[in-house]
Design a protein around this motif. Structure first.
Motif, short mmCIF file in Angstrom:
data_model
loop_
_atom_site.label_atom_id
_atom_site.label_comp_id
_atom_site.label_asym_id
_atom_site.label_seq_id
_atom_site.Cartn_x
_atom_site.Cartn_y
_atom_site.Cartn_z
N GLN A 19 -22.19 -9.34 34.77
CA GLN A 19 -21.27 -10.13 33.96
C GLN A 19 -20.09 -10.53 34.81
OE1 GLN A 19 -21.82 -10.88 30.77
NE2 GLN A 19 -20.02 -12.14 30.66
N SER A 22 -13.45 -10.91 33.51
CA SER A 22 -12.45 -11.68 32.78
C SER A 22 -11.17 -11.85 33.60
CB SER A 22 -12.09 -10.98 31.49
OG SER A 22 -12.90 -11.44 30.45
N THR A 211 -3.34 -12.47 33.65
CA THR A 211 -3.11 -11.92 32.31
C THR A 211 -3.16 -13.03 31.28
OG1 THR A 211 -0.70 -12.19 32.54
CG2 THR A 211 -1.64 -10.07 33.22
N ASN A 212 -3.36 -12.65 30.03
CA ASN A 212 -3.29 -13.57 28.89
C ASN A 212 -4.26 -14.73 28.97
OD1 ASN A 212 -1.19 -12.03 27.79
ND2 ASN A 212 0.37 -13.24 28.81
N GLU A 213 -5.42 -14.49 29.56
CA GLU A 213 -6.46 -15.52 29.58
C GLU A 213 -7.34 -15.39 28.34
OE1 GLU A 213 -6.82 -18.02 31.55
OE2 GLU A 213 -5.38 -17.53 33.12
N TRP A 214 -8.08 -16.41 28.04
CA TRP A 214 -8.97 -16.40 26.89
C TRP A 214 -10.03 -15.33 27.05
CZ3 TRP A 214 -10.32 -22.22 25.49
CH2 TRP A 214 -9.14 -22.88 25.16
N HIS A 215 -10.50 -14.80 25.91
CA HIS A 215 -11.52 -13.75 25.98
C HIS A 215 -12.82 -14.26 26.59
CE1 HIS A 215 -12.99 -15.76 22.33
NE2 HIS A 215 -14.13 -15.15 22.56
N ASN A 216 -13.08 -15.58 26.50
CA ASN A 216 -14.30 -16.14 27.05
C ASN A 216 -14.04 -16.88 28.36
OD1 ASN A 216 -12.81 -18.13 25.65
ND2 ASN A 216 -14.62 -19.43 25.37
N ASP A 515 -6.86 -26.12 20.93
CA ASP A 515 -6.93 -24.96 21.83
C ASP A 515 -6.81 -25.38 23.28
OD1 ASP A 515 -7.25 -23.24 19.70
OD2 ASP A 515 -9.44 -23.16 19.85
N TYR A 519 -4.16 -24.28 26.12
CA TYR A 519 -4.53 -23.81 27.46
C TYR A 519 -3.66 -24.46 28.52
CZ TYR A 519 -7.56 -23.16 31.59
OH TYR A 519 -8.06 -22.86 32.84
N ASN A 524 -2.79 -21.66 31.68
CA ASN A 524 -3.94 -20.79 31.94
C ASN A 524 -4.64 -21.21 33.23
OD1 ASN A 524 -3.27 -20.17 29.19
ND2 ASN A 524 -5.30 -19.28 28.98
#
Length: 617
Positions: A19, A22, A211-216, A515, A519, A524
């Protein structure tokens, strides 16, 4: 396979899954740890490695204590790890030596869906505090992987909460070495005159953490270097091709042979589905490394049937054998499994973590993964798309192939009627057809959480405040149908909002484009994973509604998405049709912040917001 260098731990294991990590970029001043690292490795004639690592950490923030609370080294029992030295130096100059009682070696915890003989050595340093300097030195003998005679060693400097003040790496070998790198501008790489040694030196202080990036989201490019004794896949994997072909030449075990006989004469696609069903029903996924460190070597066909379980290479080998006995061309394939697979800089064991099967079925290529608890004919799973694969041919040749991007198909088609009432509620009847990944997700929820849980999830998506929701659908199973119907009957207590005698209707179709604006506004940095390319279609009738705005038709086009939306009045009320085609699995950071994407996103948002409107009832 040789491990990539890990700064907080050492690991050497072949897994059958992977995987992407993140991942906005964290300021240097917030780094919890500082590290000075020196690693020296000797590649031996038997293809083993001896590496000595000297690390010195300085704890800069309270979180740094947590990261160093216990330092683990996990390795196969064919390796040896020796702790040569360790100490903590406090700010007042006091030195606390690492005591033997603070070093322990034991059996490592078994991996998920596996049993192993791995060992784990851990260090527990005493009296850690902000300002403490932790130093240790370890010597690691890494045994050669079974059958392997070629070296691949990878350095991966992916994001982590450590400030690198210095980094030095040396690898020497009795054989000439090749190297390839990406994004290594912050390092100096030198090769010895005879090509038998590589040295890597960090130029300046380096800190890469997010830090603080999207979960996906994930960072898909980082400094990395590969060093190998050969750039030929045949040299690295050919010896395994020989072993695989010897295993595949053996007679099928009784149960597998009986299944092949039962399917004889049927169309090839039906036989493939039957063999996938047979393996799923009879075998469970389990990576058994107790008898030996097998690396890429599967059990024999007889052993696989006798055990009743196997890992990716075992189940892929059995499936290949069954397909070949049925006259269907099939090959085992080595691949990196995960939503993102970085392109290998050089081939070798460190570039693969999974095995699947490539089969020619009715003139089409199928990429079959028998470890999945479902089978969707004609589909490439998202964790296998867009990557290099190494095919093991029956002639002993290893061929490099590319698994393509899945062609977008209609994954959901919805026909929905909302009968609106003056109190703002509505009766809803929705008929849907699912396929592809949405159907697989539903199947997995049915399997692991039960159909009632899945039905609750379906109902939560019906409206703003669904009531008395009932779902009609057939049971899901291993074999995925081409289309799967779902009927939903429900009420929505807040289908529209009453405003001064009129009603606001908002299907929230513009949310994804908002969204992306967020970003860009939040700066981001990571790439965003979207999932399978797919087409979503929705036709909604608002029964009893009268439009104030005129009919509309709008479109937005890009190389990432295509959007079509129309609305008109008919005898029953207002009808709108929505179609969104997603053409990619990933959106890169550069794409999202580009002027081209911003303009498309503006058009798409402007199109979808028109459906949010004031109605009369």
């Amino acid at each position: 396979m040789y491990p990539s260098v890990s700064r907080l731990a050492l690991a050497a294991a072949l897994a059958c899954a992977g995987q992407a990590a993140s991942a906005s970029r964290q300021p240097l001043a917030e780094a919890p740890l500082a590290l000075k690292s020196s690693i020296r490795c000797q590649h031996n004639a038997d293809n083993s490695l001896d590496c000595t690592t000297r690390n010195q950490f300085t704890i800069l923030k309270p979180a740094g204590k947590d990261y160093l609370s216990r330092i683990d080294f996990t390795y196969p029992d064919t390796d040896t790890l020796e702790v040569l030295d360790g100490e903590v130096r406090q700010q007042d100059g006091r030195v606390i030596r690492l005591d033997k009682s603070q070093v322990e070696t034991r059996a490592a915890p078994n991996p998920y869906a596996g049993v192993s003989r791995d060992k784990q050595t851990w260090l527990a340093f005493p009296e850690l505090a902000v300002g403490s300097v932790v130093r240790y030195e370890v010597r690691h003998h890494i045994a050669a992987p079974p059958l392997s005679s070629e070296l691949l060693y990878r350095l991966d400097f992916d994001p982590e909460p450590v400030r690198y003040d210095s980094y030095h790496f040396e690898l020497s070998s009795p054989r000439p070495l090749l190297w390839r790198s990406e994004a290594m501008e912050g390092f100096q790489i030198r090769a010895a005159a005879d090509g038998k040694a590589i040295t890597v030196e960090q130029k300046d202080t380096r800190y890469l953490n997010f830090t603080n990036e999207w979960h996906n989201a994930a960072i898909r490019r980082w400094p990395r270097l590969s060093i190998a004794t050969s750039d030929s896949p045949q040299q690295h994997f050919g010896v395994y091709a020989e072993r695989y072909n010897r295993i595949l030449a053996a007679p099928l075990p009784p149960a597998a042979a009986a299944e092949v006989a039962r399917q004889q004469g049927k169309p090839a696609a039906e036989q493939v589905a039957a063999f996938m069903q047979h393996i799923n029903s009879r075998y469970r996924y389990l990576n058994d490394q107790r008898l030996a460190e097998r690396g890429l070597v599967p059990f024999t066909l007889a052993e696989i049937e006798q055990h009743g379980y196997g890992d990716c290479k075992d189940l892929a080998t059995l499936l290949t054998a069954m397909l070949r006995r049925a006259g269907i061309a099939a090959e085992p394939v080595l691949v990196f499994r995960g939503n993102f697979a970085p392109a290998p800089l050089l081939p070798g064991l460190g570039t693969v973590n999974h095995m699947i099967v490539r089969a020619a079925v009715d003139g089409k290529t199928e990429w079959l993964d028998p470890t999945n608890p479902f089978f969707a004919a004609g589909r490439i799973m998202p964790d296998l798309q867009e990557r290099i694969a190494y095919r093991i041919g029956a002639d002993g040749q290893v061929r490099t192939d590319n698994i393509p991007l899945q062609t977008p198909t209609v994954s959901s088609r919805v026909r929905r009627v909302e009968t609106l009432r003056r109190d703002g509620s509505a009766d809803i009847v929705s008929d849907s057809e699912l396929s592809g990944w949405p159907l697989i997700e539903l199947t997995m929820q049915d399997r692991y959480q039960g159909s009632s849980s899945a039905d609750q999830s379906i109902c939560r998506g019906v409206g703003s405040q669904p009531l008395n929701c009932k779902v009609e659908r057939a049971a899901t199973g291993f074999l995925q149908p081409e289309r799967y119907p779902v009927r939903i009957a429900s009420q929505d207590a807040r289908a529209v909002e009453k405003i001064s005698g009129l009603y606001l209707y908002d299907p929230q179709l513009e949310s994804r484009w908002n969204d992306f604006d967020s970003y860009r506004g939040n700066d981001n940095q990571a790439d965003v994973y979207l999932g399978d390319p797919e087409i979503q279609e929705r036709a909604v009738t608002l029964k009893g509604a009268k439009a104030i705005q005129p009919p509309l038709s709008c479109h937005a086009r890009s190389r990432w998405f295509d959007l079509d939306l129309s609305q008109r009045a008919d005898a029953g009320g207002i009808r709108y049709q929505y179609r969104l085609s997603r053409k990619v699995r990933w959106l890169s950071h550069d794409d999202i912040v580009s002027q081209e994407f911003a303009e498309f996103s503006r058009q798409a948002r402007g199109c979808t917001t028109q459906v949010r409107q004031i109605l009369k009832l």
